[in-house]
Design a protein around this motif. Sequence first.
Motif, PDB file in Angstrom:
ATOM      1  N   ARG A   6      30.551  49.110  74.313  1.00 36.20           N
ATOM      2  CA  ARG A   6      31.131  48.997  72.983  1.00 36.20           C
ATOM      3  C   ARG A   6      30.564  50.063  72.069  1.00 36.20           C
ATOM      4  NH1 ARG A   6      33.260  44.803  70.228  1.00 36.20           N
ATOM      5  NH2 ARG A   6      33.563  46.583  68.882  1.00 36.20           N
ATOM      6  N   GLY A   7      31.398  50.495  71.152  1.00 34.64           N
ATOM      7  CA  GLY A   7      30.970  51.420  70.120  1.00 34.64           C
ATOM      8  C   GLY A   7      31.761  51.158  68.857  1.00 34.64           C
ATOM      9  N   ALA A   8      31.153  51.435  67.731  1.00 33.02           N
ATOM     10  CA  ALA A   8      31.853  51.316  66.451  1.00 33.02           C
ATOM     11  C   ALA A   8      31.191  52.246  65.443  1.00 33.02           C
ATOM     12  CB  ALA A   8      31.831  49.885  65.943  1.00 33.02           C
ATOM     13  N   THR A   9      31.997  52.741  64.545  1.00 36.94           N
ATOM     14  CA  THR A   9      31.503  53.581  63.464  1.00 36.94           C
ATOM     15  C   THR A   9      32.419  53.388  62.266  1.00 36.94           C
ATOM     16  OG1 THR A   9      30.725  55.807  62.878  1.00 36.94           O
ATOM     17  CG2 THR A   9      32.820  55.675  64.082  1.00 36.94           C
ATOM     18  N   LYS A  24      34.211  61.383  67.904  1.00 38.47           N
ATOM     19  CA  LYS A  24      33.618  62.255  68.929  1.00 38.47           C
ATOM     20  C   LYS A  24      32.110  62.030  69.017  1.00 38.47           C
ATOM     21  CE  LYS A  24      33.433  67.137  70.327  1.00 38.47           C
ATOM     22  NZ  LYS A  24      32.028  67.519  70.201  1.00 38.47           N
ATOM     23  N   LYS A  25      31.456  61.985  67.879  1.00 37.99           N
ATOM     24  CA  LYS A  25      30.006  61.766  67.856  1.00 37.99           C
ATOM     25  C   LYS A  25      29.645  60.437  68.522  1.00 37.99           C
ATOM     26  CE  LYS A  25      27.443  60.678  64.010  1.00 37.99           C
ATOM     27  NZ  LYS A  25      26.965  60.935  62.630  1.00 37.99           N
ATOM     28  N   MET A  26      30.399  59.397  68.191  1.00 42.84           N
ATOM     29  CA  MET A  26      30.135  58.074  68.755  1.00 42.84           C
ATOM     30  C   MET A  26      30.346  58.070  70.272  1.00 42.84           C
ATOM     31  SD  MET A  26      32.098  54.451  67.971  1.00 42.84           S
ATOM     32  CE  MET A  26      33.629  55.325  67.743  1.00 42.84           C
ATOM     33  N   ILE A  27      31.445  58.608  70.734  1.00 46.37           N
ATOM     34  CA  ILE A  27      31.768  58.584  72.156  1.00 46.37           C
ATOM     35  C   ILE A  27      30.788  59.425  72.963  1.00 46.37           C
ATOM     36  CG2 ILE A  27      33.503  59.356  73.830  1.00 46.37           C
ATOM     37  CD1 ILE A  27      35.596  58.173  71.894  1.00 46.37           C
ATOM     38  N   GLU A  28      30.421  60.585  72.456  1.00 47.03           N
ATOM     39  CA  GLU A  28      29.430  61.415  73.151  1.00 47.03           C
ATOM     40  C   GLU A  28      28.098  60.677  73.258  1.00 47.03           C
ATOM     41  OE1 GLU A  28      30.803  66.001  72.355  1.00 47.03           O
ATOM     42  OE2 GLU A  28      29.704  64.994  70.756  1.00 47.03           O
ATOM     43  N   HIS A  29      27.715  59.966  72.208  1.00 51.75           N
ATOM     44  CA  HIS A  29      26.461  59.212  72.219  1.00 51.75           C
ATOM     45  C   HIS A  29      26.547  58.047  73.217  1.00 51.75           C
ATOM     46  CE1 HIS A  29      22.586  58.022  70.788  1.00 51.75           C
ATOM     47  NE2 HIS A  29      23.016  56.863  70.297  1.00 51.75           N
ATOM     48  N   MET A  30      27.669  57.345  73.228  1.00 47.99           N
ATOM     49  CA  MET A  30      27.875  56.250  74.177  1.00 47.99           C
ATOM     50  C   MET A  30      27.708  56.744  75.614  1.00 47.99           C
ATOM     51  SD  MET A  30      31.221  54.468  72.421  1.00 47.99           S
ATOM     52  CE  MET A  30      31.524  53.262  73.722  1.00 47.99           C
ATOM     53  N   GLU A 104      23.783  50.155  76.797  1.00 43.69           N
ATOM     54  CA  GLU A 104      23.454  50.367  75.384  1.00 43.69           C
ATOM     55  C   GLU A 104      24.742  50.603  74.596  1.00 43.69           C
ATOM     56  OE1 GLU A 104      20.017  52.554  74.122  1.00 43.69           O
ATOM     57  OE2 GLU A 104      19.378  52.754  76.220  1.00 43.69           O
ATOM     58  N   HIS A 105      25.035  49.668  73.716  1.00 47.53           N
ATOM     59  CA  HIS A 105      26.205  49.773  72.855  1.00 47.53           C
ATOM     60  C   HIS A 105      25.812  50.584  71.616  1.00 47.53           C
ATOM     61  CE1 HIS A 105      28.060  46.852  75.500  1.00 47.53           C
ATOM     62  NE2 HIS A 105      26.944  46.154  75.413  1.00 47.53           N
ATOM     63  N   VAL A 106      26.790  51.250  71.010  1.00 43.52           N
ATOM     64  CA  VAL A 106      26.503  52.181  69.923  1.00 43.52           C
ATOM     65  C   VAL A 106      27.205  51.736  68.644  1.00 43.52           C
ATOM     66  CG1 VAL A 106      26.837  54.557  69.136  1.00 43.52           C
ATOM     67  CG2 VAL A 106      26.185  54.103  71.512  1.00 43.52           C
ATOM     68  N   TYR A 107      26.422  51.576  67.601  1.00 40.54           N
ATOM     69  CA  TYR A 107      26.958  51.228  66.279  1.00 40.54           C
ATOM     70  C   TYR A 107      26.396  52.219  65.278  1.00 40.54           C
ATOM     71  CZ  TYR A 107      28.505  47.090  68.656  1.00 40.54           C
ATOM     72  OH  TYR A 107      29.127  46.254  69.535  1.00 40.54           O
ATOM     73  N   LEU A 108      27.272  52.997  64.668  1.00 38.45           N
ATOM     74  CA  LEU A 108      26.865  54.056  63.752  1.00 38.45           C
ATOM     75  C   LEU A 108      27.383  53.797  62.337  1.00 38.45           C
ATOM     76  CD1 LEU A 108      27.698  57.119  66.051  1.00 38.45           C
ATOM     77  CD2 LEU A 108      25.490  55.950  65.796  1.00 38.45           C
ATOM     78  N   ASN A 109      26.751  54.450  61.393  1.00 36.75           N
ATOM     79  CA  ASN A 109      27.139  54.378  59.982  1.00 36.75           C
ATOM     80  C   ASN A 109      27.184  52.913  59.534  1.00 36.75           C
ATOM     81  OD1 ASN A 109      27.313  57.200  60.031  1.00 36.75           O
ATOM     82  ND2 ASN A 109      29.441  57.136  60.666  1.00 36.75           N
ATOM     83  N   GLY A 110      28.209  52.520  58.810  1.00 36.76           N
ATOM     84  CA  GLY A 110      28.314  51.157  58.306  1.00 36.76           C
ATOM     85  C   GLY A 110      28.533  50.116  59.379  1.00 36.76           C
ATOM     86  N   ALA A 111      28.866  50.548  60.585  1.00 37.91           N
ATOM     87  CA  ALA A 111      29.142  49.604  61.682  1.00 37.91           C
ATOM     88  C   ALA A 111      27.876  48.971  62.256  1.00 37.91           C
ATOM     89  CB  ALA A 111      29.927  50.302  62.790  1.00 37.91           C
ATOM     90  N   VAL A 112      26.702  49.434  61.858  1.00 42.42           N
ATOM     91  CA  VAL A 112      25.465  48.841  62.381  1.00 42.42           C
ATOM     92  C   VAL A 112      25.394  47.358  62.037  1.00 42.42           C
ATOM     93  CG1 VAL A 112      24.158  51.002  62.390  1.00 42.42           C
ATOM     94  CG2 VAL A 112      24.087  49.538  60.381  1.00 42.42           C
TER      95      VAL A 112
END
Length: 122
Positions: A6-9, A24-30, A104-112
């Motif tokens: 999962r990822g969200a931003t 792109k930033k989120m997916i590359e990090h995932m 490891e799921h990724v949550y960036l910016n306000g999505a944390v």
Amino acid sequence: MIRGIRGATTVSNNEEKEMVEETKKMIEHMAAINDVSPEDIASVLISVTPDLDATFPAKALRLIEGWKYVPVMCMPEINVPGSLPQCIRVMMTVNTKLGQADVEHVYLNGAVKLRPDLIEER
């Protein structure tokens, strides 16, 4: 084993450039933190909240080298009252040796704030 990552931003504006860059930033990090290569990916589903309609965030995948053949689809997120606005969510289905608790799921910016329980564990 097939696993979902999962990822969200969030973005500040309903603008194509920001939506694509943040996706792109989120997916590359995932992919990087889960050691995922394009050949490992079965599909990527991307949803956006109703306030984001400037572009298809799936365009971001086409900017990542080697991801040309990764199947991707965009869709609207359910419009739940009080939900996080200007949010882009991703479900990446991959083949991996990682156990479910090791993904490891990724949550960036306000999505944390969507899954603080997963952020705090790491």
